[in-house]
Design a protein around this motif. Structure first.
Motif: not given
Length: 402
Positions: A161-166, A208-216, A218-230
């Motif tokens: 059972v996995v829990n955490g905010r990454k 598993v919930n990908v909450k948002r992509m974090l801009p670096v 001002g850039q989202l580094d699409e299509p890879y992205g850097h996610g906040e995942v709960h």
């Protein structure tokens, strides 16, 4: 001491270099134009698939793995200059199926994964059919100290059972990202480096919930992205734990050693591209009756950049040599040294190239702002400079302690 590349490495260097300059660099405009079109931000540009198919046909595929069953079987030292060549383009590593974090995840699965895990996840990664992500950094603690980790992996019968905010989970936005390797605490009472485990979490698992992509910058580094995942009460089979409970730190160190060689050599390649642009600009632009190259201290800037690159390359190749000959744990100081040196010199040279270009340097007409962001982020990724300096000092002081 032999400074020449092996004949095999020299051949691959030439082939990779030609492929990058003749096919990948000319395709960059088409690649980014696709992503800029409405509704295509998080899609895979067709030109990428065409380039990957071509690279695979030419045998320029999975070059980073030393195991011959997965590719050409290049050593860390032989692969390092290929990573430098790939540093010339942000899209080059994926073309050769050598892009992070997939490379690290493939290394983990190849060396620590069960047969079932390799069949299910490693083989599609090796074929370039799917992408993956590595969920380690957490938003609520100082992740420069990985023992601060609050995420948990609790065993419940035959399930974990996995829990955490990454967050800063790179590749989380990619349309082909199929699974995460999640690191969390399985036994809080164990030794501090035996508390953690790694587990494979398929992306489509409930909770598993990908909450948002974090801009670096001002850039989202699409299509890879850097996610906040709960991860909220995510249940996966216990067999998804890699190598068994409590081995997370051991796996992480094995994963990060070669990966830091790759990162640093790519940073050196990026610095080479920035220096090329700097020199071309300094020779083509005239101010106050002279080429920029002959104004002020610009000649010193160019000379220092060349010396810094040469020193960083030699230091990184030395670290790669020690990994091959003595193993990752014997090269810990050298790995930390390059992790401080290479991103910092890359950032410095890119900054100087921006200055040489004037207003053009901060525009999108040149890749310099993207290169600057890349170098600056790399001074945090895989451990901030300060953590690596502390480790270097620890190993140095050890020599003199009774």
């Amino acid at each position: 001491m032999e400074f020449d590349h092996s004949p095999r490495a020299a051949e691959y260097i030439q082939r990779v270099r030609e492929f990058i300059h003749e096919r990948i660099l000319p395709a960059e405009q088409e690649y980014y134009a696709h992503l800029a079109e409405p509704g295509r931000t998080w899609t895979q540009p067709p030109v990428m698939e065409a380039l990957k198919a071509e690279a695979k046909r030419e045998g320029l595929w999975n070059l980073f793995l030393p195991e011959e069953e997965y590719g050409p079987g290049l050593s860390t030292l032989e692969y390092a200059p290929l990573a430098e060549e790939m540093g010339w383009s942000f899209i080059a590593p994926e073309v050769f199926n050598c892009n992070a974090p997939d490379t690290g995840n493939m290394e983990v699965l190849a060396r620590y994964g069960s047969h079932e895990q390799q069949e299910t996840w490693l083989k599609p990664l090796l074929a370039g059919e799917i992408r993956s992500a590595f969920a380690m950094t957490e938003r609520d603690v100082a992740s420069s100290d990985a023992t601060n980790m609050q995420a948990t992996i609790e065993l419940d019968g035959e399930e974990a059972v996995v829990n955490g905010r990454k967050w800063w989970t790179s590749n989380a936005g990619h349309p082909r990202c199929e699974f995460f390797i999640f690191m969390g605490v399985t036994d809080s009472g164990a030794d501090r480096h035996q508390r953690h485990s790694m587990v494979i979490v398929p992306r489509n698992t409930p909770g598993v919930n990908v909450k948002r992509m974090l801009p670096v910058f001002g850039q989202l580094d699409e299509p890879y992205g850097h996610g906040e995942v709960h991860f909220e009460n995510v249940r996966v089979p216990k067999s998804n734990i890699i190598a068994g409970p409590g081995r997370g730190f051991e796996i992480a160190q094995g994963r990060l050693g070669p990966g830091r060689i790759h990162h640093c050599m790519r940073a050196i390649g990026a610095a080479e591209r920035a220096l090329k642009l700097l020199c071309e600009r300094s020779l083509s632009r005239v101010a106050f009756g002279k080429p920029l190259a002959k104004l002020g201290g610009n000649a010193d800037i160019i000379a220092n950049a060349r010396m810094d690159i040469e020193m960083a390359r030699l230091l990184t190749l030395q670290a790669a040599y020690k990994i091959d000959k003595y193993g990752v744990f014997a090269a810990m100081s050298e790995i930390s040294q390059i992790k401080v040196v290479a991103p910092s010199l890359c950032q410095r040279i890119v900054d100087q190239a921006i200055q040489m270009h004037g207003g053009a340097g901060v525009s999108d007409d040149f890749p310099l702002t993207a290169l600057f962001g890349y170098a600056r982020v790399l001074r945090l990724a895989d451990g901030p400079d300060e953590v690596h300096r502390a480790l270097i000092a620890k190993y140095e002081l050890k020599k003199y302690q009774q």
